[in-house]
Design an enzyme around this catalytic site. Sequence first.
Site, short mmCIF file in Angstrom:
data_model
loop_
_atom_site.label_atom_id
_atom_site.label_comp_id
_atom_site.label_asym_id
_atom_site.label_seq_id
_atom_site.Cartn_x
_atom_site.Cartn_y
_atom_site.Cartn_z
N CYS A 112 0.82 -1.22 0.00
CA CYS A 112 0.00 0.00 0.00
C CYS A 112 0.85 1.26 0.00
O CYS A 112 0.39 2.32 -0.42
CB CYS A 112 -0.94 0.03 1.19
SG CYS A 112 -2.05 -1.36 1.26
N HIS A 253 -3.59 7.19 3.69
CA HIS A 253 -3.92 5.99 2.92
C HIS A 253 -5.38 5.62 3.19
O HIS A 253 -5.82 5.59 4.34
CB HIS A 253 -2.99 4.85 3.33
CG HIS A 253 -3.40 3.51 2.79
ND1 HIS A 253 -3.70 3.32 1.46
CD2 HIS A 253 -3.57 2.31 3.40
CE1 HIS A 253 -4.03 2.04 1.28
NE2 HIS A 253 -3.97 1.42 2.44
N ASN A 283 -10.36 0.17 -0.23
CA ASN A 283 -8.90 0.26 -0.13
C ASN A 283 -8.29 -0.20 -1.46
O ASN A 283 -8.38 -1.37 -1.80
CB ASN A 283 -8.43 -0.62 1.03
CG ASN A 283 -6.93 -0.63 1.21
OD1 ASN A 283 -6.18 -0.12 0.38
ND2 ASN A 283 -6.47 -1.21 2.31
#
Length: 326
Positions: A112, A253, A283
């Site tokens: 990520c 994030h 996500n």
Amino acid sequence: SNFSYIRGLGYHVPERVYTNADLEKFVDTTDEWIVSRTGIKQRHVVENETCLDLTFEATQKALKDSGMEADELTHILVATFTADTVIPSAACLLMEKLGLSNRIPMDISAACSGFVYALEVARALICLHPDSKILVCGCEILTSRVNWEDRSTCVLFGDGAGAVILTAENCQNSGKVIDVLLSSEGEGETLNVRGGGSAYPYKLGDTVGENHFIQMQGRSIYRKAVRSMSAISLEILAKHGFTTEDVDVLIPHQANMRIIEAVGKKLEIPSEKVFSNVERFGNTSAASIPIALAEAKEVGVIKNGDLVLLATFGGGLTWGSTLIQF
Ligand code: ACO
């Protein structure tokens, strides 16, 4: 100077949308559970598109935003762990689709956090080669690594791509990348995707097993993500003589609304300055920051003169922060 400038931004997500109600049809979950635990209401999921299609579209938009032509690009960096193929890399495939050759294409793997890691690599390249015009993409087809029968993970993720173009030249509307800070802790238990790695090779005749899919310990990730993103955000601000009060827009994030809110709270940044789109995209891993950055700029949440703070956290474990002055 040693600064790099963001000259253009773009993002692209696949057409197809899975709402929470859609997920209710094939896994034992509810819209209420998903929204209250994660803030996610829907996510975009590829049907026929691949990583290449999404990076190509995001790149076209970033090029248009920058007023530059594909031909001007010198380097192509793609942060992903879900490229179309193991070889060629996502960056090589993208170079070919852009009609280019003899550029420097490479993939960067930091889960990520991949986009922020790639940004740092691009900055270093620009210091070495000031004439560089570098495309930095974050793209993930995370749904290819999601076990749609595992309700504890499948509700969290979506597919997408974001792109920025970085140069040493300032320009009207560009964002000055003041700094990037990176950190990590080698630890593979809380978050991993093992299948297909050389320790977990696929053999002829294998059926897909658990190792193919993303596995994580949600609670532990949650705590580490909040702690690490907050700490590295404070560190980059202090390093440059800023306080959290100077931040106009915080883009964490986009993993989960509770994580995003907790980071904002820890940093004492009011919620109206904390950007989130996790509700609509889920996500998207390495794509989450560049998608959010591009969208925030596009819709006017980021204005000229704004100080933007990025904070990321992902598998590895890896984390980082970035300060951009628009
Ligand atoms: N629908 C209904 N029930 C569910 C679902 C679901 N989709 N998923 C889990 N449950 C159940 C569990 O089985 C458990 O039931 P039990 O108590 O009977 O065993 C119960 O809900 C509670 O589960 P927990 O895991 O304790 O729930 P928690 O409040 O921790 O929330 C979540 C889970 C949302 C995953 C949370 O831990 C989280 O957000 N963690 C961060 C993980 C993350 O964002 N990872 C992304 C990858 S990492 C990254 O991007 C950096």
